[in-house]
Design an enzyme around this catalytic site. Structure first.
Site, PDB file in Angstrom:
ATOM      1  N   PRO A  38       0.806  -1.222   0.000  1.00  0.00           N
ATOM      2  CA  PRO A  38       0.000   0.000   0.000  1.00  0.00           C
ATOM      3  C   PRO A  38       0.841   1.275   0.000  1.00  0.00           C
ATOM      4  O   PRO A  38       1.652   1.484   0.901  1.00  0.00           O
ATOM      5  CB  PRO A  38      -0.809  -0.111   1.300  1.00  0.00           C
ATOM      6  CG  PRO A  38       0.060  -0.948   2.199  1.00  0.00           C
ATOM      7  CD  PRO A  38       0.760  -1.917   1.295  1.00  0.00           C
ATOM      8  N   TRP A  86       3.825   0.088  10.472  1.00  0.00           N
ATOM      9  CA  TRP A  86       4.359  -1.062   9.747  1.00  0.00           C
ATOM     10  C   TRP A  86       3.640  -2.344  10.164  1.00  0.00           C
ATOM     11  O   TRP A  86       3.628  -3.319   9.412  1.00  0.00           O
ATOM     12  CB  TRP A  86       5.860  -1.192   9.975  1.00  0.00           C
ATOM     13  CG  TRP A  86       6.628  -0.106   9.281  1.00  0.00           C
ATOM     14  CD1 TRP A  86       7.168   1.012   9.845  1.00  0.00           C
ATOM     15  CD2 TRP A  86       6.921  -0.027   7.878  1.00  0.00           C
ATOM     16  NE1 TRP A  86       7.780   1.778   8.883  1.00  0.00           N
ATOM     17  CE2 TRP A  86       7.650   1.170   7.669  1.00  0.00           C
ATOM     18  CE3 TRP A  86       6.635  -0.848   6.790  1.00  0.00           C
ATOM     19  CZ2 TRP A  86       8.092   1.559   6.405  1.00  0.00           C
ATOM     20  CZ3 TRP A  86       7.080  -0.459   5.530  1.00  0.00           C
ATOM     21  CH2 TRP A  86       7.791   0.730   5.345  1.00  0.00           C
ATOM     22  N   GLN A  93      12.160  -1.940   0.924  1.00  0.00           N
ATOM     23  CA  GLN A  93      11.158  -2.712   1.661  1.00  0.00           C
ATOM     24  C   GLN A  93      11.691  -4.025   2.233  1.00  0.00           C
ATOM     25  O   GLN A  93      10.964  -4.743   2.916  1.00  0.00           O
ATOM     26  CB  GLN A  93       9.939  -2.974   0.773  1.00  0.00           C
ATOM     27  CG  GLN A  93       9.210  -1.706   0.362  1.00  0.00           C
ATOM     28  CD  GLN A  93       8.863  -0.812   1.538  1.00  0.00           C
ATOM     29  OE1 GLN A  93       8.415  -1.266   2.584  1.00  0.00           O
ATOM     30  NE2 GLN A  93       9.086   0.489   1.374  1.00  0.00           N
ATOM     31  N   TRP A 113       8.213  -3.296   4.394  1.00  0.00           N
ATOM     32  CA  TRP A 113       6.997  -4.098   4.237  1.00  0.00           C
ATOM     33  C   TRP A 113       7.277  -5.573   4.006  1.00  0.00           C
ATOM     34  O   TRP A 113       6.568  -6.426   4.540  1.00  0.00           O
ATOM     35  CB  TRP A 113       6.166  -3.512   3.093  1.00  0.00           C
ATOM     36  CG  TRP A 113       4.804  -4.079   2.970  1.00  0.00           C
ATOM     37  CD1 TRP A 113       3.829  -4.103   3.923  1.00  0.00           C
ATOM     38  CD2 TRP A 113       4.263  -4.721   1.812  1.00  0.00           C
ATOM     39  NE1 TRP A 113       2.696  -4.710   3.431  1.00  0.00           N
ATOM     40  CE2 TRP A 113       2.930  -5.093   2.135  1.00  0.00           C
ATOM     41  CE3 TRP A 113       4.742  -4.999   0.538  1.00  0.00           C
ATOM     42  CZ2 TRP A 113       2.092  -5.729   1.222  1.00  0.00           C
ATOM     43  CZ3 TRP A 113       3.906  -5.622  -0.371  1.00  0.00           C
ATOM     44  CH2 TRP A 113       2.604  -5.990  -0.039  1.00  0.00           C
ATOM     45  N   LYS A 137      20.196  11.211  -6.602  1.00  0.00           N
ATOM     46  CA  LYS A 137      18.875  11.150  -5.991  1.00  0.00           C
ATOM     47  C   LYS A 137      18.082  12.393  -6.371  1.00  0.00           C
ATOM     48  O   LYS A 137      18.630  13.493  -6.464  1.00  0.00           O
ATOM     49  CB  LYS A 137      19.016  11.071  -4.461  1.00  0.00           C
ATOM     50  CG  LYS A 137      17.706  10.887  -3.720  1.00  0.00           C
ATOM     51  CD  LYS A 137      17.939  10.766  -2.221  1.00  0.00           C
ATOM     52  CE  LYS A 137      16.623  10.618  -1.475  1.00  0.00           C
ATOM     53  NZ  LYS A 137      16.815  10.507  -0.011  1.00  0.00           N
ATOM     54  N   LYS A 164      14.102  18.485  -4.815  1.00  0.00           N
ATOM     55  CA  LYS A 164      13.654  19.786  -5.319  1.00  0.00           C
ATOM     56  C   LYS A 164      14.798  20.790  -5.357  1.00  0.00           C
ATOM     57  O   LYS A 164      14.871  21.639  -6.236  1.00  0.00           O
ATOM     58  CB  LYS A 164      12.514  20.312  -4.434  1.00  0.00           C
ATOM     59  CG  LYS A 164      11.226  19.512  -4.571  1.00  0.00           C
ATOM     60  CD  LYS A 164      10.125  20.052  -3.662  1.00  0.00           C
ATOM     61  CE  LYS A 164       8.854  19.228  -3.776  1.00  0.00           C
ATOM     62  NZ  LYS A 164       7.793  19.704  -2.857  1.00  0.00           N
TER      63      LYS A 164
END
Length: 933
Positions: free
Chosen positions: A56, A533, A563, A567, A600, A603
């Site tokens: 998700p 988590w 992850q 996750w 990376k 902005k």
């Protein structure tokens, strides 16, 4: 007569200019109106399922380029698996609890957590999260991602929260959940504990100090007679603020420790650090004696500025890369220090409050923030003589993922999952999973092997409460099957905000008694919420287990490489704790998205690419092409330059399809197709190349290497089709009678190619594949959408190895001819290749005998060929590297035909059709054109 009107020129409504930003929404509308997704599920009803469980995304803003890349990869797999015959129920999801949303709501509304009722704040967070769920849903659909968007899973749904409580309860009742005081990552700005996955590491400048822990008399006694000078144990630290919590000094039991004499005093350090310390203090130290660290165990020294003696203890984590080999240990501020403290019965001490300020436990520092205390601590030690050396160091330091401020390790009472209790089971489960790429296995294996217990507590409001109670009579924690069931039913009915609205007695019921002491005098609820988590880590249970449309375990998880500590790992731990096995059969990992130079995106650098802007400018299929062209196993680059290159690649694929469609305008596949046996050999070759393409592309999809199908398809369109086969076909397609066998042979092959090509690109370029499909002739004979079609099977009878070898050699001959033609152009002998006559010697006897001069002329796209049996007397080019082909370029004989543009000695001799070659004049008569007056 305008001979152009007599040609079979291409005709198609398939536009040259894609105009994807305008066309794609029309295709989305077509899919929606025709209920293509529903029909896809219906078509595969009862077949084997393939379940890719969606990790998700967090619902706190528009999607970014990394999220877009991730969802597109998932869509590649789901679309391909459907075409391969699987039922693919893809349920997208959203992670909606946690600090980032709470932080944004408080910041946007300019309020503090303490100034608002928890339920009101939770309602504001809920509205905020659901707003971005809808926003992201629109953006994912716009990418062409197929899924059950009408029924996604959302972690704030009451049913989901209830399942989460159930899984927490099962984990707790197995004895894996406990409450303890341990050092955890703590953000003093956000005032909450953090998980390891919520911590980022950046460079930070810190003080680097060497501090003397003076002798209590025990060292002088141990080294009796070795020196008459005062002895100190020398430690090094970059966090002076942790010194008030120091309870010990750690030594390695097997290292040699040296007693070294200076002018006025003596030091104990690891022998191997002697030169480093001498360099730092700028003078040599005299070696008096060495002992093993194990010999110094439990000797006490004096804290540098507090009224406290601390012992020398033994620990294997001590290293010699930095410092003195004598490690300052504060069990309340470090996990390794804590573990050592457990072995030696040291109670963790952390004299800081939630905001990182010193408490009254350290009166001389009370009220100071930990970072502010550094200067005062250093000043105190400088004055009392315990500071040996002060410097600065720049090193990697943990920061909060949300507020970006430095975090600390701090011991506070928290809820934990005892990972060590089922670690071996988790490691075995990892071995049973397919990891793509395979290095992912070692990555997560090492992380699980080395990880500490999982801190579940968060001192926030927006999340699922930890369903624990406390007995007011005995003070003990209460988690039982009864309390879990009551809480689960409550959340299922009223959502988790009911925890904040109801009292403990209302949740538990008036007859509830403490299972420890039997009291019913009163209970309190836990105020902490669960680590988010754990929310997402239980999604495999909440989403897959109870939905008959899905299945547990999932066939695949697919997320970024971060992850492995997020996750992938939390899903594994919750699953193993409850079931003993992993919740997934395979795990695919992709790299991070970086700019064209590998940096990376940020902005501040001005290098951020937003998916919404790419879609508005180029269309979603270009983003999908970028995802397909990238090797996801490493960090993936994107820039304006890369996108511009992909525009050209996309155009080549599109133009190949357009050319083919244009030449099928008068072709009926069911009526005009020729049997394979009647096809011209070059058309058989094209179908053979198509079969090779199907095999290679299928292999690439099967092995989840999407950049391979992209490159194979692109090269097929450019090399096999546009620059060879289609170029050769133009004369046959345009010039010959529409229903001639030669032209129908070409059209038969072209239809099979574009029909198959639309399927091969369907998982990658979902919009363009649909657009091609809708422009194919005889739509009534096939599925209404390419995304309802089956994957193309290889026609083994089209794979003629003898033919393939022959044409492979002929293509080498053609390359030699093309080089000679280019030389002739550069010398201004010819312009177009049709102005040429090729005199050629081909050493390969089979090719010489198999192909007529007319066939060779068509393949070389020249007007005439004179094939010699022997070597040429002179030649313009000889292919020394390949077959030894010799080529001489001459001006073509005769005049140019105004209809086919080929040169022929008899052009212009037909009075009825002047300025045409004999072939074109004959065709015009067959077609019934009247002779020119």
């Amino acid at each position: 007569m305008d001979y152009k009107d007599t040609l079979n020129l291409p005709k198609t409504k398939f536009p040259m200019k894609a105009n994807l930003p305008k066309k794609e929404p029309e295709i989305l509308k077509f899919w929606e109106e025709r209920k293509i997704n529903d029909k896809a599920r219906e078509k595969r009803k009862g077949t084997k399922k393939f379940v890719l469980h969606d990790g998700p995304p967090y619902a706190n803003g528009p999607i970014h380029i990394g999220t877009a890349f991730n969802k597109i990869l998932k869509d590649f797999i789901n679309r391909y698996k459907f075409m391969r015959g699987f039922d693919v129920p893809y349920v997208p999801g959203w992670d909606t609890h946690g600090l980032p949303i709470e932080y944004q709501v408080l910041k946007t509304n300019k309020i503090r957590k303490e100034e608002i009722e928890p339920v009101k704040l939770r309602e504001m967070c809920r509205e905020y999260a659901l707003k971005f769920v809808e926003k992201q849903k629109e953006e994912f659909i716009r990418l062409g991602v197929r899924g059950h968007w009408e029924r996604p899973y959302i972690t704030l749904d009451p049913k989901y929260e209830a399942k989460q409580i159930e899984i927490f309860g099962k984990t707790a009742l197995k004895g894996y959940v406990y409450r303890g005081k341990k050092p955890v990552f703590w953000c003093s700005t956000c005032e909450t504990a953090l998980a390891a996955a919520e911590v980022e590491y950046w460079d930070e400048t810190s003080p680097s100090i060497y501090v003397k822990f003076r002798d209590t008399g025990e060292l002088a006694n141990f080294f009796k007679g070795a020196t008459d000078k005062p002895i100190s144990v020398l430690i090094w630290t970059t966090t002076p603020w942790t010194l008030p919590a120091n309870l010990a000094i750690a030594l390695h039991p097997n290292y040699d420790y040296a007693l070294l004499e200076d002018k006025q005093e003596a030091f104990i350090i690891a022998l191997k650090t002697k030169e480093r310390i001498e360099e730092i203090i700028g003078r040599e130290l005299k070696l008096l004696k060495t002992v093993k660290g194990s010999e110094l165990e439990n000797i006490k020294v004096r804290h540098p500025f507090l009224d406290r003696d601390v012992p020398l203890l033994l620990a294997d984590f001590v290293t010699l890369e930095e410092g003195t080999g004598c490690v300052h240990s504060a069990p309340g501020h470090g996990p390794e220090d804590y573990e050592m403290g457990v072995r030696y019965n040291l109670e963790p001490f952390s004299p800081l409050d939630n905001r990182g300020r010193f408490t009254s436990e350290i009166p001389i520092l009370e009220g100071l923030r930990y970072d502010e205390a550094n200067k005062k601590i250093i000043d105190i030690m400088r004055k009392n003589g315990t500071l040996l050396h002060l410097d600065e160091i720049t090193h990697s330091y943990p920061h909060c993922w949300r507020c970006k401020k430095p975090v600390i390790f701090r011991a506070t009472p928290q809820w934990f999952i005892n990972v060590s209790a089922f670690r071996e089971e988790a490691l075995r489960a990892i071995d049973e999973v397919e990891w793509i790429p395979d290095w992912g296995k070692n990555r997560i294996y090492n992380m699980v092997r080395d990880r500490s217990d999982w801190c579940l507590s968060r001192q926030r409001v927006w999340g699922v409460p930890i369903p624990a109670f406390y007995c007011k009579a005995c003070g003990r924690e209460i988690i039982t099957e009864e309390t879990i069931n009551k809480t689960k039913k409550l959340f299922e009915k009223e959502g988790s905000s009911s925890w904040f609205l109801k009292s403990a007695e209302e949740i538990l019921g008036k007859d509830f008694k403490c299972p420890h002491c039997g009291s019913s005098k009163g209970f309190e609820k836990e105020t902490d919420i669960m680590d988010v988590w754990f929310d997402s880590g239980t999604s495999h249970f909440a989403v897959l287990e109870d939905d008959p449309d899905l299945k547990w375990p999932a066939d695949m998880y697919l997320e970024g490489t971060d992850q492995h500590r997020g996750w992938f790992q939390t899903s594994l731990l919750t699953s193993v704790a409850v079931t003993g096995r992993a919740p997934y059969r395979s795990v695919l990992t992709h790299g991070f998205i970086v700019d064209g130079e590998g940096r990376k995106m940020s902005k501040s650098l001005g290098n951020v690419i937003y998916p919404q802007e790419v879609i508005e400018k180029y269309g979603a299929d270009l983003l999908r092409l970028w995802a397909a062209s990238s090797d996801y196993r490493v960090d993936v680059r994107i820039s304006e330059g890369i996108l511009d290159q992909l525009v050209e690649a996309y155009r080549r694929i599109r133009n190949t399809a357009r050319f083919i469609l244009g030449n099928l305008h008068d072709f009926s596949p069911s009526k005009d197709s020729l049997p394979y046996e009647e096809l011209l050999e070059i058309d058989k070759w094209a179908l053979l190349r198509l079969q090779r393409l199907i095999k290679r592309v299928t292999w690439g999809y099967d092995h989840y290497e999407f950049h391979l199908p992209y490159h194979y398809i692109h090269d097929f369109c450019v090399l096999d089709m546009s620059s060879f086969y289609l170029d050769i076909l133009k004369d046959r397609l345009y010039v010959l009678p529409p229903d001639s066998k030669e032209r129908r042979s070409a059209q038969t092959a072209l239809f099979k190619i574009v029909f198959t090509l639309s399927k091969l690109i369907a998982p990658l370029l979902s919009f363009t594949a649909e657009e091609i499909w809708q422009h194919l002739p005889e739509p009534e004979t096939r599925e209404e959408s390419v995304h309802l079609s089956d994957w193309p099977e290889v026609e083994e009878r089209y794979i003629d190895k003898e033919l393939e070898d022959r044409w492979e050699r002929l293509i080498k001959v053609r390359k030699a001819v093309n080089k000679a033609l280019e030389m002739a152009r550069q010398s201004d002998l010819i312009g177009s290749s049709l102005e040429a006559k090729v005199k050629i010697f081909i050493p390969d006897e089979e090719i010489r005998k198999h192909f007529s001069e007319r066939e060779l002329a068509d393949i070389f796209i020249v007007s005439q060929v004179e094939a010699r049996e022997d070597h040429l007397e002179e030649f313009d080019f000889k292919d020394e590297e390949e077959m030894g082909t010799e080529v001489k370029i001459l001006k073509a004989e005769g005049r140019k035909c105004e209809r086919c543009w080929q040169y022929h000695p008899d052009t212009g001799k037909d009075e009825a059709f002047p300025n045409t070659c004999p072939r074109c004049a004959s065709i015009l008569r067959k077609l019934g054109y009247s002779p020119q007056a």
